[in-house]
Write a protein that holds these residues in place. Sequence first.
Motif, PDB file in Angstrom:
ATOM      1  N   ILE A  52      47.795  -0.325 -51.741  1.00 34.58           N
ATOM      2  CA  ILE A  52      48.465   0.748 -51.957  1.00 34.58           C
ATOM      3  C   ILE A  52      47.822   1.699 -52.913  1.00 34.58           C
ATOM      4  O   ILE A  52      47.237   1.434 -53.946  1.00 34.58           O
ATOM      5  N   PHE A  53      48.584   3.048 -53.357  1.00 34.77           N
ATOM      6  CA  PHE A  53      48.605   3.933 -54.218  1.00 34.77           C
ATOM      7  C   PHE A  53      48.894   3.087 -55.580  1.00 34.77           C
ATOM      8  O   PHE A  53      49.790   2.309 -55.595  1.00 34.77           O
ATOM      9  N   HIS A  54      48.854   3.523 -56.750  1.00 30.22           N
ATOM     10  CA  HIS A  54      48.998   3.676 -57.928  1.00 30.22           C
ATOM     11  C   HIS A  54      48.653   4.421 -58.882  1.00 30.22           C
ATOM     12  O   HIS A  54      47.626   5.398 -58.500  1.00 30.22           O
ATOM     13  N   ASN A  55      48.643   4.992 -60.176  1.00 30.59           N
ATOM     14  CA  ASN A  55      48.708   5.580 -60.784  1.00 30.59           C
ATOM     15  C   ASN A  55      48.131   5.099 -61.998  1.00 30.59           C
ATOM     16  O   ASN A  55      49.097   3.746 -62.039  1.00 30.59           O
TER      17      ASN A  55
ATOM     18  N   TYR B 295      50.592   2.147 -68.072  1.00 30.86           N
ATOM     19  CA  TYR B 295      51.699   1.643 -67.114  1.00 30.86           C
ATOM     20  C   TYR B 295      52.231   2.601 -65.282  1.00 30.86           C
ATOM     21  O   TYR B 295      50.741   3.279 -65.825  1.00 30.86           O
ATOM     22  N   CYS B 296      52.261   2.039 -64.918  1.00 29.48           N
ATOM     23  CA  CYS B 296      52.486   2.909 -63.336  1.00 29.48           C
ATOM     24  C   CYS B 296      53.705   3.852 -62.782  1.00 29.48           C
ATOM     25  O   CYS B 296      54.899   2.930 -62.941  1.00 29.48           O
ATOM     26  N   SER B 297      52.872   4.708 -62.858  1.00 29.51           N
ATOM     27  CA  SER B 297      54.725   5.378 -61.951  1.00 29.51           C
ATOM     28  C   SER B 297      55.489   4.993 -61.529  1.00 29.51           C
ATOM     29  O   SER B 297      56.326   5.905 -60.563  1.00 29.51           O
ATOM     30  N   ILE B 298      54.713   4.419 -60.535  1.00 30.62           N
ATOM     31  CA  ILE B 298      55.271   3.508 -59.043  1.00 30.62           C
ATOM     32  C   ILE B 298      56.182   2.386 -58.818  1.00 30.62           C
ATOM     33  O   ILE B 298      56.954   2.497 -58.836  1.00 30.62           O
ATOM     34  N   HIS B 299      55.494   1.599 -60.008  1.00 30.06           N
ATOM     35  CA  HIS B 299      55.527   0.125 -60.114  1.00 30.06           C
ATOM     36  C   HIS B 299      55.967   0.164 -61.859  1.00 30.06           C
ATOM     37  O   HIS B 299      54.924  -0.056 -62.289  1.00 30.06           O
ATOM     38  N   GLU B 300      57.420  -0.584 -61.601  1.00 33.47           N
ATOM     39  CA  GLU B 300      57.743   0.115 -63.272  1.00 33.47           C
ATOM     40  C   GLU B 300      57.688  -1.400 -63.635  1.00 33.47           C
ATOM     41  O   GLU B 300      57.445  -1.330 -64.416  1.00 33.47           O
ATOM     42  N   SER B 301      57.280  -2.765 -63.241  1.00 30.38           N
ATOM     43  CA  SER B 301      56.259  -3.796 -63.555  1.00 30.38           C
ATOM     44  C   SER B 301      54.777  -3.555 -64.274  1.00 30.38           C
ATOM     45  O   SER B 301      54.974  -4.662 -64.111  1.00 30.38           O
ATOM     46  N   MET B 302      54.314  -2.549 -63.410  1.00 29.13           N
ATOM     47  CA  MET B 302      53.068  -2.614 -64.384  1.00 29.13           C
ATOM     48  C   MET B 302      53.205  -2.224 -65.704  1.00 29.13           C
ATOM     49  O   MET B 302      53.384  -1.020 -66.042  1.00 29.13           O
ATOM     50  N   ASN B 303      52.126  -3.434 -66.270  1.00 36.14           N
ATOM     51  CA  ASN B 303      52.697  -2.820 -67.917  1.00 36.14           C
ATOM     52  C   ASN B 303      51.100  -3.458 -68.309  1.00 36.14           C
ATOM     53  O   ASN B 303      50.532  -4.773 -67.570  1.00 36.14           O
TER      54      ASN B 303
END
Length: 200
Positions: free
Chosen positions: A93-96, A130-138
Amino acid sequence: MSRWRAVAVFAVLAVAAAAGAESDLRGRVLLDLPGMLLSDLGPIVVYVAAEPGVAVAPPAAIPSLHQKNAAFLPGFLAIAAGQSVAMPNDDMIFHNVFSYSKPNDFDLGLYAAGESRTLAFKHPGVVKLYCSIHESMNGMIFVSPTPYFDVVDSGGHFALRGVPPGKHRIRTWNEKLPDTEQTTTVPPSGVSALEISLVP
Ligand SMILES: [Cu+2]
């Protein structure tokens, strides 16, 4: 060879040896807080502080910080100022990846599975990811001002390799504790040892 010429040659060799000399500084951090263990604290970094006018090239190695299963892997990375980090997207999937942590703030934009971006971190300090799509990504990167740093192991041990001899300020960083600083003198060769109390 005249006596004086021999002395001069020896002096040049001695200076060359001193310029190339380096030592390992090993040690252990100790935590004296009742009911709290080192493992409760998260990553602890020990590093040599920068001295004005002394610039040291960052390591050429480019560590990877992956996006995998919608998480940053590893979740914590320590690097030296000027060092680059590769950030491959290993998911389908896409991430940033972006950060508000000034002055290292950045935004890599969205990128697809299998793509990667590489970014140099020029300034010492903490960079929260952080990732703008997945808030849980730290994620977090600690940028050391010098290439002499280590993340302590579960027993509190650290090894700073290739430290130039002389007087240095040794600092610690942890997200939950105040930074510490103490001065130590590293001998021209061999290994020196240091104990650091995290809570004075
Ligand atoms: Cu994401």
